[in-house]
Scaffold this motif. Structure first.
Motif, PDB file in Angstrom:
ATOM      1  N   GLU A  34       6.128   4.714  -7.814  1.00  0.00           N
ATOM      2  CA  GLU A  34       6.672   5.355  -9.015  1.00  0.00           C
ATOM      3  C   GLU A  34       5.563   5.711 -10.003  1.00  0.00           C
ATOM      4  OE1 GLU A  34       7.715   2.610  -7.637  1.00  0.00           O
ATOM      5  OE2 GLU A  34       9.781   3.018  -6.991  1.00  0.00           O
ATOM      6  N   HIS A  35       4.602   4.794 -10.169  1.00  0.00           N
ATOM      7  CA  HIS A  35       3.506   5.029 -11.097  1.00  0.00           C
ATOM      8  C   HIS A  35       2.608   6.167 -10.596  1.00  0.00           C
ATOM      9  CE1 HIS A  35       0.374   2.985 -13.960  1.00  0.00           C
ATOM     10  NE2 HIS A  35       0.570   4.264 -14.247  1.00  0.00           N
ATOM     11  N   ILE A  36       2.366   6.195  -9.279  1.00  0.00           N
ATOM     12  CA  ILE A  36       1.554   7.269  -8.696  1.00  0.00           C
ATOM     13  C   ILE A  36       2.235   8.619  -8.912  1.00  0.00           C
ATOM     14  CG2 ILE A  36       0.677   8.228  -6.526  1.00  0.00           C
ATOM     15  CD1 ILE A  36       0.393   5.280  -5.572  1.00  0.00           C
TER      16      ILE A  36
ATOM     17  N   SER B 290      -6.846   4.667 -13.421  1.00  0.00           N
ATOM     18  CA  SER B 290      -5.733   3.762 -13.736  1.00  0.00           C
ATOM     19  C   SER B 290      -5.867   2.416 -13.032  1.00  0.00           C
ATOM     20  CB  SER B 290      -4.399   4.416 -13.349  1.00  0.00           C
ATOM     21  OG  SER B 290      -4.174   5.576 -14.133  1.00  0.00           O
ATOM     22  N   GLY B 291      -7.009   2.202 -12.373  1.00  0.00           N
ATOM     23  CA  GLY B 291      -7.276   0.898 -11.772  1.00  0.00           C
ATOM     24  C   GLY B 291      -6.871   0.743 -10.327  1.00  0.00           C
TER      25      GLY B 291
ATOM     26  N   GLN C 189       4.313   9.452 -11.249  1.00  0.00           N
ATOM     27  CA  GLN C 189       4.260   9.804 -12.671  1.00  0.00           C
ATOM     28  C   GLN C 189       2.899  10.381 -13.046  1.00  0.00           C
ATOM     29  OE1 GLN C 189       5.126   6.550 -15.285  1.00  0.00           O
ATOM     30  NE2 GLN C 189       4.508   7.658 -17.131  1.00  0.00           N
ATOM     31  N   LEU C 190       1.822   9.724 -12.573  1.00  0.00           N
ATOM     32  CA  LEU C 190       0.477  10.204 -12.878  1.00  0.00           C
ATOM     33  C   LEU C 190       0.230  11.577 -12.272  1.00  0.00           C
ATOM     34  CD1 LEU C 190      -1.570   6.906 -12.332  1.00  0.00           C
ATOM     35  CD2 LEU C 190      -1.079   8.029 -14.521  1.00  0.00           C
ATOM     36  N   ALA C 191       0.701  11.787 -11.040  1.00  0.00           N
ATOM     37  CA  ALA C 191       0.514  13.082 -10.391  1.00  0.00           C
ATOM     38  C   ALA C 191       1.276  14.175 -11.140  1.00  0.00           C
ATOM     39  CB  ALA C 191       0.980  13.005  -8.936  1.00  0.00           C
ATOM     40  N   ALA C 192       2.471  13.853 -11.587  1.00  0.00           N
ATOM     41  CA  ALA C 192       3.272  14.838 -12.324  1.00  0.00           C
ATOM     42  C   ALA C 192       2.606  15.205 -13.647  1.00  0.00           C
ATOM     43  CB  ALA C 192       4.676  14.286 -12.565  1.00  0.00           C
ATOM     44  N   GLU C 193       2.061  14.205 -14.324  1.00  0.00           N
ATOM     45  CA  GLU C 193       1.396  14.475 -15.607  1.00  0.00           C
ATOM     46  C   GLU C 193       0.198  15.405 -15.435  1.00  0.00           C
ATOM     47  OE1 GLU C 193       0.403  10.609 -17.009  1.00  0.00           O
ATOM     48  OE2 GLU C 193       2.448  10.126 -17.682  1.00  0.00           O
ATOM     49  N   GLN C 194      -0.476  15.292 -14.316  1.00  0.00           N
ATOM     50  CA  GLN C 194      -1.655  16.126 -14.069  1.00  0.00           C
ATOM     51  C   GLN C 194      -1.322  17.366 -13.227  1.00  0.00           C
ATOM     52  OE1 GLN C 194      -4.609  15.455 -15.508  1.00  0.00           O
ATOM     53  NE2 GLN C 194      -3.543  13.731 -16.526  1.00  0.00           N
ATOM     54  N   ARG C 195      -0.032  17.554 -12.949  1.00  0.00           N
ATOM     55  CA  ARG C 195       0.448  18.687 -12.155  1.00  0.00           C
ATOM     56  C   ARG C 195      -0.246  18.765 -10.787  1.00  0.00           C
ATOM     57  NH1 ARG C 195       1.430  23.642 -16.524  1.00  0.00           N
ATOM     58  NH2 ARG C 195       2.806  22.436 -17.890  1.00  0.00           N
ATOM     59  N   ILE C 196      -0.353  17.599 -10.164  1.00  0.00           N
ATOM     60  CA  ILE C 196      -0.914  17.523  -8.811  1.00  0.00           C
ATOM     61  C   ILE C 196       0.254  17.413  -7.837  1.00  0.00           C
ATOM     62  CG2 ILE C 196      -2.337  16.160  -7.218  1.00  0.00           C
ATOM     63  CD1 ILE C 196      -3.936  15.200  -9.656  1.00  0.00           C
ATOM     64  N   PRO C 197       0.403  18.359  -6.913  1.00  0.00           N
ATOM     65  CA  PRO C 197       1.537  18.309  -5.985  1.00  0.00           C
ATOM     66  C   PRO C 197       1.397  17.172  -4.973  1.00  0.00           C
ATOM     67  CG  PRO C 197       0.055  20.085  -5.392  1.00  0.00           C
ATOM     68  CD  PRO C 197      -0.451  19.534  -6.690  1.00  0.00           C
ATOM     69  N   LEU C 198       2.548  16.604  -4.597  1.00  0.00           N
ATOM     70  CA  LEU C 198       2.598  15.547  -3.580  1.00  0.00           C
ATOM     71  C   LEU C 198       3.471  16.003  -2.432  1.00  0.00           C
ATOM     72  CD1 LEU C 198       3.122  12.360  -5.801  1.00  0.00           C
ATOM     73  CD2 LEU C 198       0.971  13.347  -4.998  1.00  0.00           C
ATOM     74  N   HIS C 199       3.024  15.735  -1.201  1.00  0.00           N
ATOM     75  CA  HIS C 199       3.800  16.057  -0.012  1.00  0.00           C
ATOM     76  C   HIS C 199       4.389  14.804   0.647  1.00  0.00           C
ATOM     77  CE1 HIS C 199       1.124  19.891   0.443  1.00  0.00           C
ATOM     78  NE2 HIS C 199       2.023  20.004  -0.529  1.00  0.00           N
TER      79      HIS C 199
ATOM     80  N   ALA D 189       0.863  -1.179   0.000  1.00  0.00           N
ATOM     81  CA  ALA D 189       0.000   0.000   0.000  1.00  0.00           C
ATOM     82  C   ALA D 189       0.896   1.224   0.000  1.00  0.00           C
ATOM     83  CB  ALA D 189      -0.908   0.004   1.216  1.00  0.00           C
ATOM     84  N   VAL D 190       0.474   2.256  -0.713  1.00  0.00           N
ATOM     85  CA  VAL D 190       1.257   3.490  -0.801  1.00  0.00           C
ATOM     86  C   VAL D 190       0.454   4.602  -0.142  1.00  0.00           C
ATOM     87  CG1 VAL D 190       2.422   5.136  -2.309  1.00  0.00           C
ATOM     88  CG2 VAL D 190       2.290   2.707  -2.964  1.00  0.00           C
ATOM     89  N   VAL D 191       1.065   5.249   0.844  1.00  0.00           N
ATOM     90  CA  VAL D 191       0.438   6.389   1.507  1.00  0.00           C
ATOM     91  C   VAL D 191       0.867   7.652   0.773  1.00  0.00           C
ATOM     92  CG1 VAL D 191       0.263   7.723   3.639  1.00  0.00           C
ATOM     93  CG2 VAL D 191       0.356   5.222   3.724  1.00  0.00           C
ATOM     94  N   VAL D 192      -0.132   8.435   0.345  1.00  0.00           N
ATOM     95  CA  VAL D 192       0.132   9.618  -0.465  1.00  0.00           C
ATOM     96  C   VAL D 192      -0.444  10.844   0.240  1.00  0.00           C
ATOM     97  CG1 VAL D 192      -0.135  10.711  -2.716  1.00  0.00           C
ATOM     98  CG2 VAL D 192      -0.090   8.197  -2.538  1.00  0.00           C
ATOM     99  N   GLY D 193       0.392  11.863   0.412  1.00  0.00           N
ATOM    100  CA  GLY D 193      -0.069  13.137   0.947  1.00  0.00           C
ATOM    101  C   GLY D 193      -0.161  14.168  -0.167  1.00  0.00           C
ATOM    102  N   THR D 194      -1.303  14.825  -0.282  1.00  0.00           N
ATOM    103  CA  THR D 194      -1.503  15.824  -1.346  1.00  0.00           C
ATOM    104  C   THR D 194      -2.546  16.842  -0.915  1.00  0.00           C
ATOM    105  OG1 THR D 194      -2.243  16.144  -3.636  1.00  0.00           O
ATOM    106  CG2 THR D 194      -3.210  14.298  -2.426  1.00  0.00           C
TER     107      THR D 194
END
Length: 304
Positions: free
Chosen positions: A261-263, A240-241, A265-275, A222-227
């Motif tokens: 890594e995939h997360i 993306s499933g 990449q997708l965030a960068a393509e949509q210019r969504i910042p990640l913390h 599981a990947v914990v993502v802060g945004t």
């Protein structure tokens, strides 16, 4: 080798062990796991002939343990370190067992040195701490230099140094080609020591496999993502499933089905910042808890 074949044990209307079968091979440490009340101690007692199965049979080296003459030559066991005559000294306790099994007096000194109790050999056992009694129990198990060793919760009462010593001892005994069967409720200890696992719940076999294969059941990370844009990122990841759970208070997402890594990449393509972007792999404890979830006799809501 320890062979358990279809053993069942009832106490009144309660089934403690239910048609249980497994094999414990020499040359490795086998961990014996299960929730409280799963039937672990009852199983060990049947292997050692201290309880008689209602059905089935347990064998050590091809025959029931009770048929072995001078049992300490064949199996050494520690089931309850507290069950020892407190008025005896450590060396007299061991000497009485050595004499009854035709063992030489020198074995008493050898095993006391092995477990670090030489300096207290003439002290009465009643004054020992639990950790010292555990060491004396290990000495008793080693007394006959047996090929099969069984330990039930041996690290209880041990300090960190004692736990490390036991871990190294178990690994060495297995490396010598002995069969080491170790019951414990401490997942971290089993993870650091065992090669194979036998897992039971409500007296039934739930798993019998290598530690590696058992742990692999929980390897879906599981990947914990802060945004600051959780809704936008959730939509992107879902397309993306990925499976996404949101913690609204912490503004974090827990994502399964995509790598970090995939997360990113997708965030960068949509210019969504990640913390934050942290991968969490499942632990042995996670797998154990999931496997035994329906086999716990007592839970927060009371008996099941």
């Amino acid at each position: 080798m320890i062979e358990v074949n279809g053993i069942t044990k009832r106490y009144g209307g309660k089934i403690a062990v239910d048609d249980l079968s497994f094999i414990v091979q020499p040359g490795q440490v086998t961990g014996f796991l299960g929730p409280n009340g799963a039937g672990k101690t009852t199983t060990l007692r049947m292997i050692l002939g201290l309880e008689t199965p209602d059905r089935g049979i347990a064998r050590v080296d091809g025959v029931p343990f009770r048929t072995h003459q001078r049992g300490l030559h064949h199996v050494g066991a520690l089931l309850d370190a507290q069950q020892v005559q407190g008025g005896r000294t450590a060396d007299m306790h061991l000497w009485a067992l050595a004499r009854s099994n035709g063992l030489p007096r020198r074995r008493v000194s050898e095993v006391l040195e092995e477990v670090g109790l030489t300096e207290v050999a003439r002290r009465r056992v009643g004054g020992f701490s639990l950790g010292m009694k555990q060491r004396l129990g290990v000495a008793t198990a080693l007394l006959g230099d047996p090929p099969v060793l069984i330990f039930d919760e041996p690290v209880n009462g041990m300090d960190p140094q004692g736990v490390l010593w036991l871990r190294q001892l178990f690994r060495r005994l297995a490396a010598e080609g002995r069969t080491v069967f170790l019951s414990s409720h401490l997942m971290a200890e089993i993870e650091s020591t065992a090669d194979q696992l036998v897992v039971i719940g409500r007296g039934r076999l739930l798993a019998g496999e290598s530690l590696e294969n058992f742990a692999a059941r929980g390897t879906r990370p599981a990947v914990v993502v802060g945004t600051p844009c959780p809704a936008d990122l959730t939509a992107v990841l879902a397309r993306s499933g990925a499976q996404v759970e949101q913690d609204a208070e912490a503004a974090r997402l827990t994502v399964t089905g995509l790598s970090a890594e995939h997360i990113a990449q997708l965030a960068a393509e949509q210019r969504i910042p990640l913390h934050e972007l942290t991968t969490h792999n499942g632990s042995l404890e996670d797998v154990f808890m999931a496997l035994t979830e329906n086999s716990v006799e007592y839970s927060e809501g009371g008996p099941r």
